[in-house]
Design a protein around this motif. Structure first.
Motif, PDB file in Angstrom:
ATOM      1  N   ALA A 267       0.831  -1.200   0.000  1.00 50.88           N
ATOM      2  CA  ALA A 267       0.000   0.000   0.000  1.00 50.88           C
ATOM      3  C   ALA A 267       0.868   1.254   0.000  1.00 50.88           C
ATOM      4  O   ALA A 267       0.590   2.217  -0.722  1.00 50.88           O
ATOM      5  N   SER A 268       1.941   1.227   0.798  1.00 49.99           N
ATOM      6  CA  SER A 268       2.839   2.388   0.863  1.00 49.99           C
ATOM      7  C   SER A 268       3.486   2.647  -0.491  1.00 49.99           C
ATOM      8  O   SER A 268       3.583   3.801  -0.933  1.00 49.99           O
ATOM      9  N   ALA A 269       3.917   1.573  -1.146  1.00 53.83           N
ATOM     10  CA  ALA A 269       4.528   1.722  -2.468  1.00 53.83           C
ATOM     11  C   ALA A 269       3.515   2.274  -3.471  1.00 53.83           C
ATOM     12  O   ALA A 269       3.836   3.141  -4.288  1.00 53.83           O
ATOM     13  N   GLY A 270       2.287   1.765  -3.390  1.00 53.89           N
ATOM     14  CA  GLY A 270       1.257   2.228  -4.316  1.00 53.89           C
ATOM     15  C   GLY A 270       0.854   3.668  -4.076  1.00 53.89           C
ATOM     16  O   GLY A 270       0.569   4.413  -5.020  1.00 53.89           O
ATOM     17  N   LEU A 271       0.855   4.082  -2.804  1.00 53.73           N
ATOM     18  CA  LEU A 271       0.458   5.446  -2.465  1.00 53.73           C
ATOM     19  C   LEU A 271       1.407   6.491  -3.035  1.00 53.73           C
ATOM     20  O   LEU A 271       1.039   7.661  -3.187  1.00 53.73           O
ATOM     21  N   GLN A 272       2.637   6.084  -3.346  1.00 57.65           N
ATOM     22  CA  GLN A 272       3.575   7.017  -3.960  1.00 57.65           C
ATOM     23  C   GLN A 272       3.093   7.442  -5.342  1.00 57.65           C
ATOM     24  O   GLN A 272       3.518   8.479  -5.863  1.00 57.65           O
ATOM     25  N   SER A 274      -0.668   6.710  -6.439  1.00 59.27           N
ATOM     26  CA  SER A 274      -2.052   7.143  -6.217  1.00 59.27           C
ATOM     27  C   SER A 274      -2.735   6.176  -5.271  1.00 59.27           C
ATOM     28  O   SER A 274      -2.234   5.057  -5.024  1.00 59.27           O
ATOM     29  N   PHE A 275      -3.898   6.573  -4.761  1.00 61.28           N
ATOM     30  CA  PHE A 275      -4.684   5.695  -3.892  1.00 61.28           C
ATOM     31  C   PHE A 275      -5.136   4.462  -4.662  1.00 61.28           C
ATOM     32  O   PHE A 275      -5.123   3.347  -4.134  1.00 61.28           O
ATOM     33  N   LEU A 276      -5.510   4.635  -5.949  1.00 62.44           N
ATOM     34  CA  LEU A 276      -5.943   3.506  -6.772  1.00 62.44           C
ATOM     35  C   LEU A 276      -4.815   2.501  -6.962  1.00 62.44           C
ATOM     36  O   LEU A 276      -5.044   1.285  -6.918  1.00 62.44           O
ATOM     37  N   SER A 277      -3.596   2.992  -7.154  1.00 65.21           N
ATOM     38  CA  SER A 277      -2.451   2.087  -7.293  1.00 65.21           C
ATOM     39  C   SER A 277      -2.247   1.273  -6.025  1.00 65.21           C
ATOM     40  O   SER A 277      -1.929   0.070  -6.085  1.00 65.21           O
ATOM     41  N   ALA A 278      -2.445   1.905  -4.871  1.00 58.71           N
ATOM     42  CA  ALA A 278      -2.308   1.195  -3.599  1.00 58.71           C
ATOM     43  C   ALA A 278      -3.356   0.102  -3.480  1.00 58.71           C
ATOM     44  O   ALA A 278      -3.058  -1.031  -3.072  1.00 58.71           O
ATOM     45  N   VAL A 279      -4.598   0.427  -3.835  1.00 61.15           N
ATOM     46  CA  VAL A 279      -5.676  -0.565  -3.791  1.00 61.15           C
ATOM     47  C   VAL A 279      -5.381  -1.710  -4.760  1.00 61.15           C
ATOM     48  O   VAL A 279      -5.576  -2.888  -4.425  1.00 61.15           O
ATOM     49  N   ASN A 280      -4.895  -1.380  -5.965  1.00 59.16           N
ATOM     50  CA  ASN A 280      -4.582  -2.412  -6.953  1.00 59.16           C
ATOM     51  C   ASN A 280      -3.475  -3.334  -6.462  1.00 59.16           C
ATOM     52  O   ASN A 280      -3.508  -4.551  -6.707  1.00 59.16           O
ATOM     53  N   ASN A 281      -2.482  -2.780  -5.776  1.00 58.82           N
ATOM     54  CA  ASN A 281      -1.419  -3.612  -5.205  1.00 58.82           C
ATOM     55  C   ASN A 281      -1.991  -4.613  -4.202  1.00 58.82           C
ATOM     56  O   ASN A 281      -1.601  -5.785  -4.169  1.00 58.82           O
ATOM     57  N   ILE A 282      -2.917  -4.138  -3.378  1.00 57.50           N
ATOM     58  CA  ILE A 282      -3.542  -5.015  -2.382  1.00 57.50           C
ATOM     59  C   ILE A 282      -4.375  -6.083  -3.080  1.00 57.50           C
ATOM     60  O   ILE A 282      -4.334  -7.270  -2.710  1.00 57.50           O
ATOM     61  N   ILE A 283      -5.134  -5.687  -4.104  1.00 58.40           N
ATOM     62  CA  ILE A 283      -5.949  -6.659  -4.846  1.00 58.40           C
ATOM     63  C   ILE A 283      -5.060  -7.744  -5.446  1.00 58.40           C
ATOM     64  O   ILE A 283      -5.406  -8.935  -5.418  1.00 58.40           O
ATOM     65  N   TYR A 284      -3.898  -7.346  -5.966  1.00 60.19           N
ATOM     66  CA  TYR A 284      -2.999  -8.333  -6.575  1.00 60.19           C
ATOM     67  C   TYR A 284      -2.489  -9.320  -5.529  1.00 60.19           C
ATOM     68  O   TYR A 284      -2.430 -10.530  -5.779  1.00 60.19           O
TER      69      TYR A 284
END
Length: 361
Positions: A267-272, A274-284
């Motif tokens: 989530a931290s990596a994705g937040l760098q 966007s919020f959507l990228s963080a959510v997508n990382n978690i989904i993966y």
């Protein structure tokens, strides 16, 4: 960040829920009574009774269960089960469906999550080289534009995820690469890859080539969803084989405790971005976990669904079920071993989070 971790935990619980729902609805369709449908293990936090079933929420989010009468061929008093709605008194094909549907539902959830992720992309990655970066080690080793990867160190490459997985496991100082070039198979041996040193001191492979895009259409989205999910399944099996052969150690295994850290880091990596990228990382991550859960539960190990399927196959071959006492003793022994293993993994997770090193060093 807390919201993202909550999303991750909820998605993890969803993978447990859909697994048990696979058992539950198949059992109901086969007119098998379900005494309890539980999400979580350990002490009961809350429950509601409806119809013949107690719906429970338990304290430990490490699994769940569907309790059906006659699962071990006996009633609650240890006598032969005569209830017509008991699991053991249903045809073998119905019992097989009930047992297998949990794992299949996890794999189905993995397909859905993969489709959600791929549906956001404008195009898909292939395994055919389109160009090289400057000072490319792979180009110097003999790879050419248009080469189509088919194997890395013997690991079959069918998707870009296969390619990434195989390169991540490879020794960057000596890699055997097989490609198809103009319809001919080409093998390059002892290829040295570009590397970079990570913050933990480990060398990581740096890709020095780009691949051709695949146009996104409803058909390619469907194909890519299936092939990428199969790729994850293959990675699960390769990882299990690595644990058995000693290629991977205990430090490479993560349990529910370590999962929170993984979700937090992703989530931290994705937040760098966007919020959507963080959510997508978690989904993966959850997609990988739910496929893992489905595959591992279908392994022929007593105390897991696959072990019960194995007992069912033995019953079909012998035309007589195993002695319930022996079957129960075997399942209890393996269940105890599984619980001990999970405790060890949890301790290793805590040590890794607090000291940077798990029990595996």
């Amino acid at each position: 960040m807390i919201l993202l971790i909550i999303i991750g935990v909820l998605l993890f619980c969803l993978s447990i829920l859909i697994h048990e729902a696979g058992h539950f609805f198949t059992a109901k369709a086969c007119k098998i009574r379900v005494d309890e449908f539980s999400i979580g293990m350990g002490p009961r936090l809350a429950h509601v009774h409806k119809g013949d079933t107690d719906y429970s929420l338990r304290a430990l989010p490490i699994g769940g269960f569907c309790a059906m009468p006659g699962e071990d061929g006996q009633d609650e008093n240890g006598n032969p089960c005569v209830d017509p709605h008991a699991f053991c008194n249903k045809p073998k094909w119905q019992r097989f469906l009930v047992l297998i549907m949990g794992g299949l539902m996890n794999i189905l959830l993995g397909l859905v999550l993969m489709a959600i992720l791929l549906g956001q992309e404008t195009a898909f990655a292939s395994t055919t080289i389109s160009k090289f970066s400057s000072h490319s080690a792979t180009q110097s080793a003999g790879l050419q534009v248009g080469d189509h990867f088919t194997s890395i160190n013997g690991y079959k490459v069918r998707t870009d995820k296969d390619l990434m997985f195989a390169l991540a496991l490879a020794n960057p100082n000596s890699v055997e690469i097989q490609v198809k070039r103009a319809g001919k198979a080409i093998t390059l041996s002892n290829v040295k890859l570009n590397t970079a040193t990570a913050s933990n001191g480990k060398q990581t492979t740096q890709l020095d080539f780009y691949v051709q895009p695949i146009k996104k259409t409803p058909l390619t989205l469907l194909q890519k969803t299936f092939t990428d999910t199969v790729s994850v399944v293959r990675q699960v099996w390769a990882s299990l084989a690595g644990l058995v052969t000693g290629r991977f150690g205990l430090n490479d295994v993560t349990g529910p405790v370590g999962l929170v850290q993984v979700i937090s880091e992703s989530a931290s990596a994705g937040l760098q971005q966007s919020f959507l990228s963080a959510v997508n990382n978690i989904i993966y991550i959850i997609m990988i976990i739910t496929v893992n859960l489905g595959i591992i539960n279908l392994l022929p190990i007593p105390a897991l669904d696959g072990g019960k399927i194995l007992f069912l196959i033995i019953e079909a071959i012998r035309r007589n079920p195993l002695n319930p006492k022996y079957a129960a003793a075997i399942e209890s022994a393996f269940f105890a071993a599984l619980m001990i293993f999970m405790v060890i993994v949890a301790v290793s997770d805590v040590m890794r989070i607090s000291t940077g090193h798990g029990l595996g060093g």
